[in-house]
Design a protein around this motif. Structure first.
Motif, PDB file in Angstrom:
ATOM      1  N   ARG A 193       0.435  -6.637 -10.205  1.00  0.00           N
ATOM      2  CA  ARG A 193      -0.389  -5.597 -10.672  1.00  0.00           C
ATOM      3  C   ARG A 193      -0.141  -4.294  -9.778  1.00  0.00           C
ATOM      4  N   MET A 194      -0.011  -3.162 -10.522  1.00  0.00           N
ATOM      5  CA  MET A 194       0.024  -1.872  -9.902  1.00  0.00           C
ATOM      6  C   MET A 194      -1.199  -1.073 -10.343  1.00  0.00           C
ATOM      7  N   GLN A 195      -1.816  -0.492  -9.244  1.00  0.00           N
ATOM      8  CA  GLN A 195      -3.145   0.029  -9.591  1.00  0.00           C
ATOM      9  C   GLN A 195      -3.089   1.318  -8.977  1.00  0.00           C
TER      10      GLN A 195
ATOM     11  N   VAL B 132      -0.832  -1.053  -4.522  1.00  0.00           N
ATOM     12  CA  VAL B 132      -2.039   0.132  -4.220  1.00  0.00           C
ATOM     13  C   VAL B 132      -1.450   1.272  -4.400  1.00  0.00           C
ATOM     14  N   LEU B 133      -1.560   2.191  -5.471  1.00  0.00           N
ATOM     15  CA  LEU B 133      -1.042   3.401  -5.442  1.00  0.00           C
ATOM     16  C   LEU B 133      -1.998   4.560  -4.975  1.00  0.00           C
ATOM     17  N   CYS B 134      -1.486   5.027  -3.672  1.00  0.00           N
ATOM     18  CA  CYS B 134      -2.843   5.808  -3.286  1.00  0.00           C
ATOM     19  C   CYS B 134      -2.093   7.369  -2.896  1.00  0.00           C
ATOM     20  N   GLY B 135      -0.835   7.438  -2.841  1.00  0.00           N
ATOM     21  CA  GLY B 135      -0.015   8.651  -2.592  1.00  0.00           C
ATOM     22  C   GLY B 135       1.267   8.866  -3.094  1.00  0.00           C
ATOM     23  N   THR B 136       1.756  10.011  -3.124  1.00  0.00           N
ATOM     24  CA  THR B 136       3.009  10.054  -3.955  1.00  0.00           C
ATOM     25  C   THR B 136       3.876  11.350  -2.923  1.00  0.00           C
ATOM     26  N   ALA B 137       3.550  11.256  -1.563  1.00  0.00           N
ATOM     27  CA  ALA B 137       3.998  12.306  -0.743  1.00  0.00           C
ATOM     28  C   ALA B 137       5.496  12.561  -0.864  1.00  0.00           C
ATOM     29  N   SER B 138       6.543  11.506  -1.206  1.00  0.00           N
ATOM     30  CA  SER B 138       7.771  11.972  -1.249  1.00  0.00           C
ATOM     31  C   SER B 138       8.223  12.662  -2.432  1.00  0.00           C
ATOM     32  N   ILE B 139       7.450  12.864  -3.399  1.00  0.00           N
ATOM     33  CA  ILE B 139       7.950  13.639  -4.701  1.00  0.00           C
ATOM     34  C   ILE B 139       7.377  14.737  -4.436  1.00  0.00           C
ATOM     35  N   THR B 140       8.543  15.945  -4.569  1.00  0.00           N
ATOM     36  CA  THR B 140       8.069  17.287  -4.115  1.00  0.00           C
ATOM     37  C   THR B 140       7.544  18.007  -5.553  1.00  0.00           C
ATOM     38  N   ASN B 141       8.281  17.570  -6.635  1.00  0.00           N
ATOM     39  CA  ASN B 141       7.709  18.161  -8.041  1.00  0.00           C
ATOM     40  C   ASN B 141       7.734  17.163  -9.201  1.00  0.00           C
TER      41      ASN B 141
ATOM     42  N   PHE C  31       0.959  -1.075   0.114  1.00  0.00           N
ATOM     43  CA  PHE C  31       0.243   0.144   0.140  1.00  0.00           C
ATOM     44  C   PHE C  31       1.025   1.281   0.008  1.00  0.00           C
ATOM     45  N   ASP C  32       1.071   1.883  -1.286  1.00  0.00           N
ATOM     46  CA  ASP C  32       1.922   2.900  -1.466  1.00  0.00           C
ATOM     47  C   ASP C  32       1.550   4.209  -1.106  1.00  0.00           C
ATOM     48  N   ASN C  33       1.842   5.230  -0.192  1.00  0.00           N
ATOM     49  CA  ASN C  33       1.388   6.214   0.011  1.00  0.00           C
ATOM     50  C   ASN C  33       2.611   7.242  -0.116  1.00  0.00           C
ATOM     51  N   THR C  34       3.765   6.754  -0.591  1.00  0.00           N
ATOM     52  CA  THR C  34       5.038   7.561  -0.694  1.00  0.00           C
ATOM     53  C   THR C  34       5.575   8.059  -2.358  1.00  0.00           C
ATOM     54  N   CYS C  35       5.596   6.710  -2.898  1.00  0.00           N
ATOM     55  CA  CYS C  35       6.335   6.783  -3.912  1.00  0.00           C
ATOM     56  C   CYS C  35       7.802   6.845  -3.893  1.00  0.00           C
ATOM     57  N   GLY C  36       8.769   7.141  -4.891  1.00  0.00           N
ATOM     58  CA  GLY C  36      10.040   7.783  -4.454  1.00  0.00           C
ATOM     59  C   GLY C  36      10.800   6.424  -3.931  1.00  0.00           C
TER      60      GLY C  36
END
Length: 340
Positions: free
Chosen positions: A273-275, A244-253, A222-227
């Protein structure tokens, strides 16, 4: 009406990255007058979400940017103090996208729902029984599809969404591994949210720690960060894993798009599977999640934490504070008492 004015948090400039206090101002206006079909809501709690960074960006994502000079978009919970809609009466507690302001004139058909407290604080309508709990429930159960005995890894594991995901996975009979930042949050993952393992990404090598914590690999992430955190997890996914792609909090730009490690080979070889997941796609199923979560909370099988700031003056810095990691639990701003 006690205050006779409506304080509003206004977006005055576009942030280049994470919204800061100086991107907002607090203005006052008259309390709005409602027309036929509307309700007047006195907001009690304002919600603060990581997604707000995207909402104020100049580039639209899944919703149009908050306009400059407009009230900051936000979920709130409050009390109906005047109604010209047949479905709502004075005193009803309601929640919806009413904005960072004291009072909101709302089309009754756009109220998200009437809040039935069931003996729980109304603040839960913005957290564990609101957007965060519903996100965790559907993201994990519909997309992650955990099975007993599997290993579930959660980033931002002590946060409002991640903490719920970890506990729900544990209730499904899974091995749970949380990734979080700092010893206080690691302790929270263990003691409050019952993770089997908690990794401090600030002081540990995440890849090495996952090797120890997940000897049989990762079945659900369960991915809330990415990066970089997610890059490390991808090395450990099993055949048939669900991400589960839920958020990308670690990517600033996102402009230009950052070019990290390519994951296609890992997804291909592992037939994984990535969704992507947006909770707003589940608006018509909120009741299903709330009905499932409420008895778990009341039975102390699902725990939550709230981090409450006092007063609307706290709002301008609240998003930046969230990204600094200052909160322990769901970040809320209380601007009124329930008795008002």
């Amino acid at each position: 009406m006690q205050d006779k004015i409506n304080r509003q948090v206004i977006l005055t400039s576009r942030p280049s990255d994470i919204p800061q206090a100086d991107n907002f101002s607090i203005d006052t206006s008259d309390i709005p007058t409602i027309t036929e079909g509307e309700v007047l809501v006195r907001n009690i709690y304002l919600s603060v979400e990581p997604a707000m960074r995207g909402w104020v960006s100049a580039v639209a994502n899944y919703s149009e940017p908050v306009p400059l000079g407009g009230v900051m978009r936000a979920l709130t919970v409050g009390k109906v103090i005047e109604s010209r809609h047949p479905d709502y009466g004075v005193g009803d507690i309601v929640t919806g996208m009413f904005g960072w302001q004291d009072y909101a004139a709302v089309d009754g058909d756009k109220v998200q729902r009437r809040v039935e407290t069931n003996g729980l604080p109304i603040s839960t309508a913005l957290g564990i029984l609101g957007i965060n709990g519903v996100t965790a429930y559907f993201g994990l159960m519909d997309i992650g599809q955990p099975k007993q005995g599997e290993t579930v890894v959660v980033s931002t594991a002590a946060g409002a969404v991640g903490s719920c995901v970890g506990q729900l996975a544990k209730l499904q009979g899974c091995q749970t591994v949380g990734i979080t930042g700092g010893p206080e949050k690691v302790a929270l993952c263990h003691e409050a949210f019952q993770y089997d393992h908690a990794i401090d990404y600030r002081s540990e090598d995440v890849d090495a720690a996952l090797t120890t914590a997940c000897p049989n690999g990762v079945d659900v992430y369960f991915d809330n960060t990415c990066g970089p955190i997610s890059d490390a997890v991808m090395k450990h996914i099993n055949v048939g894993a669900r991400i589960v792609l839920c958020g990308t909090a670690s990517i600033t730009n996102w402009d230009p798009i950052p070019m990290g490690p390519r994951v296609q080979r890992q997804l291909l070889v592992k037939r994984a599977r990535m969704q992507g997941f947006l909770v707003f796609d589940y608006n018509d199923r909120y009741g299903e999640a709330i009905s499932a979560l409420t008895p778990l909370i009341k039975a102390d099988k699902l725990r939550y934490r709230e981090d409450v700031l006092e007063g609307i003056d706290q709002a301008p810095d609240a998003i930046a504070s969230l990204y600094r990691g200052d909160n322990l639990g769901k970040r809320l701003i209380r601007i009124a008492n329930e008795s008002e």
